[in-house]
Design a protein around this motif. Structure first.
Motif, PDB file in Angstrom:
ATOM      1  N   MET A  32       0.857  -1.177   0.000  1.00  0.00           N
ATOM      2  CA  MET A  32       0.000   0.000   0.000  1.00  0.00           C
ATOM      3  C   MET A  32       0.892   1.225   0.000  1.00  0.00           C
ATOM      4  O   MET A  32       1.471   1.578   0.997  1.00  0.00           O
ATOM      5  CB  MET A  32      -0.863  -0.050   1.266  1.00  0.00           C
ATOM      6  N   ASP A  33       1.035   1.863  -1.119  1.00  0.00           N
ATOM      7  CA  ASP A  33       1.903   3.025  -1.227  1.00  0.00           C
ATOM      8  C   ASP A  33       1.073   4.214  -1.627  1.00  0.00           C
ATOM      9  O   ASP A  33       0.433   4.216  -2.661  1.00  0.00           O
ATOM     10  CB  ASP A  33       3.002   2.750  -2.257  1.00  0.00           C
ATOM     11  N   GLY A  34       1.080   5.256  -0.784  1.00  0.00           N
ATOM     12  CA  GLY A  34       0.291   6.444  -1.047  1.00  0.00           C
ATOM     13  C   GLY A  34       0.982   7.419  -1.966  1.00  0.00           C
ATOM     14  O   GLY A  34       0.445   8.472  -2.255  1.00  0.00           O
ATOM     15  N   GLY A  35       2.154   7.104  -2.419  1.00  0.00           N
ATOM     16  CA  GLY A  35       2.877   8.012  -3.306  1.00  0.00           C
ATOM     17  C   GLY A  35       4.356   7.945  -3.010  1.00  0.00           C
ATOM     18  O   GLY A  35       4.783   7.305  -2.069  1.00  0.00           O
ATOM     19  N   ASP A  36       5.111   8.645  -3.806  1.00  0.00           N
ATOM     20  CA  ASP A  36       6.559   8.583  -3.598  1.00  0.00           C
ATOM     21  C   ASP A  36       6.951   9.393  -2.372  1.00  0.00           C
ATOM     22  O   ASP A  36       6.242  10.275  -1.940  1.00  0.00           O
ATOM     23  CB  ASP A  36       7.300   9.084  -4.839  1.00  0.00           C
ATOM     24  N   ASN A  37       8.081   9.054  -1.805  1.00  0.00           N
ATOM     25  CA  ASN A  37       8.569   9.786  -0.633  1.00  0.00           C
ATOM     26  C   ASN A  37       9.905  10.444  -0.942  1.00  0.00           C
ATOM     27  O   ASN A  37      10.689  10.680  -0.056  1.00  0.00           O
ATOM     28  CB  ASN A  37       8.672   8.857   0.589  1.00  0.00           C
ATOM     29  N   THR A  38      10.137  10.748  -2.211  1.00  0.00           N
ATOM     30  CA  THR A  38      11.410  11.337  -2.589  1.00  0.00           C
ATOM     31  C   THR A  38      11.294  12.808  -2.940  1.00  0.00           C
ATOM     32  O   THR A  38      12.287  13.503  -2.999  1.00  0.00           O
ATOM     33  CB  THR A  38      12.010  10.580  -3.791  1.00  0.00           C
ATOM     34  N   PRO A  68       2.663  15.139  -0.350  1.00  0.00           N
ATOM     35  CA  PRO A  68       1.271  15.586  -0.264  1.00  0.00           C
ATOM     36  C   PRO A  68       0.280  14.443  -0.498  1.00  0.00           C
ATOM     37  O   PRO A  68      -0.742  14.358   0.191  1.00  0.00           O
ATOM     38  CB  PRO A  68       1.176  16.650  -1.369  1.00  0.00           C
ATOM     39  N   ASN A  69       0.588  13.537  -1.424  1.00  0.00           N
ATOM     40  CA  ASN A  69      -0.286  12.403  -1.706  1.00  0.00           C
ATOM     41  C   ASN A  69      -0.355  11.447  -0.517  1.00  0.00           C
ATOM     42  O   ASN A  69      -1.436  10.968  -0.144  1.00  0.00           O
ATOM     43  CB  ASN A  69       0.203  11.675  -2.966  1.00  0.00           C
ATOM     44  N   GLN A  70       0.791  11.157   0.093  1.00  0.00           N
ATOM     45  CA  GLN A  70       0.819  10.278   1.260  1.00  0.00           C
ATOM     46  C   GLN A  70       0.006  10.888   2.406  1.00  0.00           C
ATOM     47  O   GLN A  70      -0.765  10.187   3.069  1.00  0.00           O
ATOM     48  CB  GLN A  70       2.258  10.042   1.724  1.00  0.00           C
ATOM     49  N   ILE A  71       0.193  12.176   2.648  1.00  0.00           N
ATOM     50  CA  ILE A  71      -0.527  12.858   3.733  1.00  0.00           C
ATOM     51  C   ILE A  71      -2.027  12.814   3.470  1.00  0.00           C
ATOM     52  O   ILE A  71      -2.825  12.541   4.380  1.00  0.00           O
ATOM     53  CB  ILE A  71      -0.050  14.322   3.878  1.00  0.00           C
TER      54      ILE A  71
END
Length: 102
Positions: A1-7, A59-62
């Motif tokens: 489950m990945d809400g988006g990149d973290n880079t 922003p996507n993960q948050i």
């Protein structure tokens, strides 16, 4: 489950979940979900019965985490979710963890 990149851009939000959020496994589920999304930060109970979390991520993960926090776990009843944008107080945290009640 990945809400988006973290880079890319890292945002920081201070969240307060109000309602029936203590004693129902909300914090532990929060830790598992945040880690699955790649979010770093912490979560803790407040003496007033709310749960507070510091989230660092894209922003996507948050956004994904905030959506999850509104529903939480089956036994929780979140009546309101307060979301404050805050400047990062320090470099990106390494993990997402539970902290003591304050």
């Amino acid at each position: 489950m990945d809400g988006g990149d973290n880079t890319g851009t890292i945002d920081c939000r201070l969240i307060r979940a109000v309602g029936r959020v203590q004693g129902v496994g909300y914090r532990q589920a929060c830790v598992r979900h945040a880690r699955a999304l790649g979010i770093t930060g912490w979560v803790r109970n407040r003496l007033d019965g709310s749960v507070e979390a510091m989230l660092q991520g894209s922003p996507n993960q948050i956004a994904h985490m905030c959506d999850w926090l509104r529903s939480g776990v089956p036994g929780a009843r979140v009546s309101s979710l307060e979301v404050k944008e805050v400047p990062r107080p320090f470099d990106r945290l390494a993990v997402f963890e539970r902290q003591p009640t304050v």
